[in-house]
Design an enzyme around this catalytic site. Structure first.
Site, PDB file in Angstrom:
ATOM      1  N   HIS A  19       0.796  -1.087   0.347  1.00 18.77           N
ATOM      2  CA  HIS A  19       0.218  -0.475   0.298  1.00 18.77           C
ATOM      3  C   HIS A  19       0.803   1.281  -0.015  1.00 18.77           C
ATOM      4  O   HIS A  19       1.778   1.130   1.263  1.00 18.77           O
ATOM      5  CB  HIS A  19      -0.898  -0.439   1.515  1.00 18.77           C
ATOM      6  CG  HIS A  19      -1.868   0.716   1.475  1.00 18.77           C
ATOM      7  ND1 HIS A  19      -1.497   2.373   2.556  1.00 18.77           N
ATOM      8  CD2 HIS A  19      -2.919   1.646   0.838  1.00 18.77           C
ATOM      9  CE1 HIS A  19      -2.437   3.078   2.541  1.00 18.77           C
ATOM     10  NE2 HIS A  19      -3.450   2.611   1.387  1.00 18.77           N
ATOM     11  N   ASP A  48      -1.097   5.546  -5.692  1.00 20.64           N
ATOM     12  CA  ASP A  48      -2.376   6.650  -6.211  1.00 20.64           C
ATOM     13  C   ASP A  48      -1.951   7.917  -7.332  1.00 20.64           C
ATOM     14  O   ASP A  48      -1.080   8.210  -6.945  1.00 20.64           O
ATOM     15  CB  ASP A  48      -2.901   7.811  -4.982  1.00 20.64           C
ATOM     16  CG  ASP A  48      -2.694   6.949  -3.442  1.00 20.64           C
ATOM     17  OD1 ASP A  48      -4.281   5.713  -3.455  1.00 20.64           O
ATOM     18  OD2 ASP A  48      -2.163   6.260  -2.226  1.00 20.64           O
ATOM     19  N   HIS A  61      -0.640  10.795  -2.827  1.00 16.69           N
ATOM     20  CA  HIS A  61      -2.285  10.414  -2.087  1.00 16.69           C
ATOM     21  C   HIS A  61      -3.370  11.500  -2.306  1.00 16.69           C
ATOM     22  O   HIS A  61      -4.286  11.472  -1.979  1.00 16.69           O
ATOM     23  CB  HIS A  61      -2.150   9.770  -0.688  1.00 16.69           C
ATOM     24  CG  HIS A  61      -3.255   9.453   0.115  1.00 16.69           C
ATOM     25  ND1 HIS A  61      -4.065   9.939   0.507  1.00 16.69           N
ATOM     26  CD2 HIS A  61      -4.286   8.096  -0.408  1.00 16.69           C
ATOM     27  CE1 HIS A  61      -4.884   9.639   0.970  1.00 16.69           C
ATOM     28  NE2 HIS A  61      -5.012   8.131   0.473  1.00 16.69           N
TER      29      HIS A  61
HETATM   30  O1  G3P Z   1      -6.206   1.012  -2.910  1.00 14.23           O
HETATM   31  C1  G3P Z   1      -7.149   0.421  -1.443  1.00 14.23           C
HETATM   32  C2  G3P Z   1      -6.616   2.138  -0.114  1.00 14.23           C
HETATM   33  O2  G3P Z   1      -5.360   2.194  -0.605  1.00 14.23           O
HETATM   34  C3  G3P Z   1      -7.951   2.962  -0.481  1.00 14.23           C
HETATM   35  O3  G3P Z   1      -8.007   4.172   0.259  1.00 14.23           O
HETATM   36  O4  G3P Z   1      -6.974   6.271   1.352  1.00 14.23           O
HETATM   37  O5  G3P Z   1      -5.538   4.907   0.998  1.00 14.23           O
HETATM   38  O6  G3P Z   1      -6.397   6.047  -1.078  1.00 14.23           O
HETATM   39  P1  G3P Z   1      -6.668   5.085   0.634  1.00 14.23           P
HETATM   40 CA    CA Z   2      -4.509   4.492  -2.259  1.00 19.18          CA
END
Ligand code: G3P
Ligand code: CA
Length: 259
Positions: A19, A48, A61
């Site tokens: 992540h 992201d 992000h």
């Molecule tokens: O894609 C899973 C997760 O990354 C979604 O939440 O806020 O970390 O982009 P966030």
């Molecule tokens: Ca994400």
């Protein structure tokens, strides 16, 4: 109480999604975090993307620069020339002050040379009202096609409209439906996933009940739960039948599941 892990072949197959890269130990969404995720043998890196003022696809992000750089303001008000030189590492630790905000094209270059695949999450706030030639959907697909990486990319978004547009532009690319407050529940996501022929459904931890994970599996989608960082929680969601987890600690998850 920790749920018992089902000892079956299934537990060996779940996918490790790093992540924002290996973001537990390195600054999120930076090249070092991506390189370390590859070294940790993650199956996929998640990142992201959004757009700069000059419509470059940028890896970050937040909509604003404030948390992870030394500038303040919205990413979309700055040219990529400015953004790509910002210090995106010091906020995490001074020793990462040389880390920059990557362009998506640079990360795709890294992926080309590795065995780790990529999950590109398109941020809802980067979307235009309608699909323009230079909308983020077209720009992301162009970059993927230029690098001939189509088979190794999963595109996800909390915006289901974005996923629908991507599917209309490309009938084959893998799509992941993110389940969040702004979209709909897991059952809605499954129904939507069927209309766009999605590959995976991504529920939050709160939505990842055994029942929901089973529903996802019954419809032949891969379930990937976000974001699971504690080892006991990894065991818990894998025990419930999750087929993948987003984690900031891919090395720890890799110890639990074979590649
Ligand atoms: O894609 C899973 C997760 O990354 C979604 O939440 O806020 O970390 O982009 P966030
Ligand atoms: Ca994400």
């Amino acid at each position: 109480m920790i749920e018992k892990i089902k000892v079956s072949e299934d537990i060996r197959r779940p996918l490790v999604f790093a992540h924002r890269g290996l973001s537990g130990i390195f600054p999120e969404n930076t090249m070092i975090a991506f390189k370390k995720a590859i070294s940790a043998k993650a199956d996929l890196i998640e990142l992201d993307v959004t757009l700069s003022k000059d419509r470059e696809v940028i890896v970050i992000h937040d909509d604003d620069l404030d948390r992870t750089t030394k500038l303040v303001g919205s990413v979309r008000f700055f040219e990529s020339e400015i953004l790509k030189d910002l210090d995106a590492g010091s906020w995490f630790s001074k020793k990462f002050k040389k880390e920059k905000i990557p362009l998506l094209t640079d990360v795709l270059g890294l992926i080309q040379k590795s065995k780790t695949d990529l999950n590109i999450e398109i941020k809802s706030t980067s979307l235009d009202d309608s699909l323009q030639v230079d909308s983020i959907e077209n720009l992301v697909l162009d970059l993927i096609h230029q690098r001939k990486l189509k088979d190794r990319i999963l595109i996800s978004s909390f915006s289901w409209e974005c996923l629908e547009r991507i599917r209309n532009l490309d009938s084959k690319i893998k799509l992941g439906v993110l389940v969040g407050e702004e979209s709909g529940n897991v059952q809605d996501a499954i129904a939507f996933g069927e209309t766009v022929n999605a590959w995976s459904i991504h529920p939050s931890r709160e939505d990842a009940s055994e029942e929901n994970l089973k529903l996802i599996e019954e419809k032949n989608f891969i379930s990937v739960v976000y974001t699971v960082n504690e080892i006991d929680d990894m065991k818990k969601f894998l025990g419930r039948g999750a087929k993948g987890l987003f984690t900031n600690f891919p090395k720890e998850m890799r110890k639990l599941v074979k590649r």
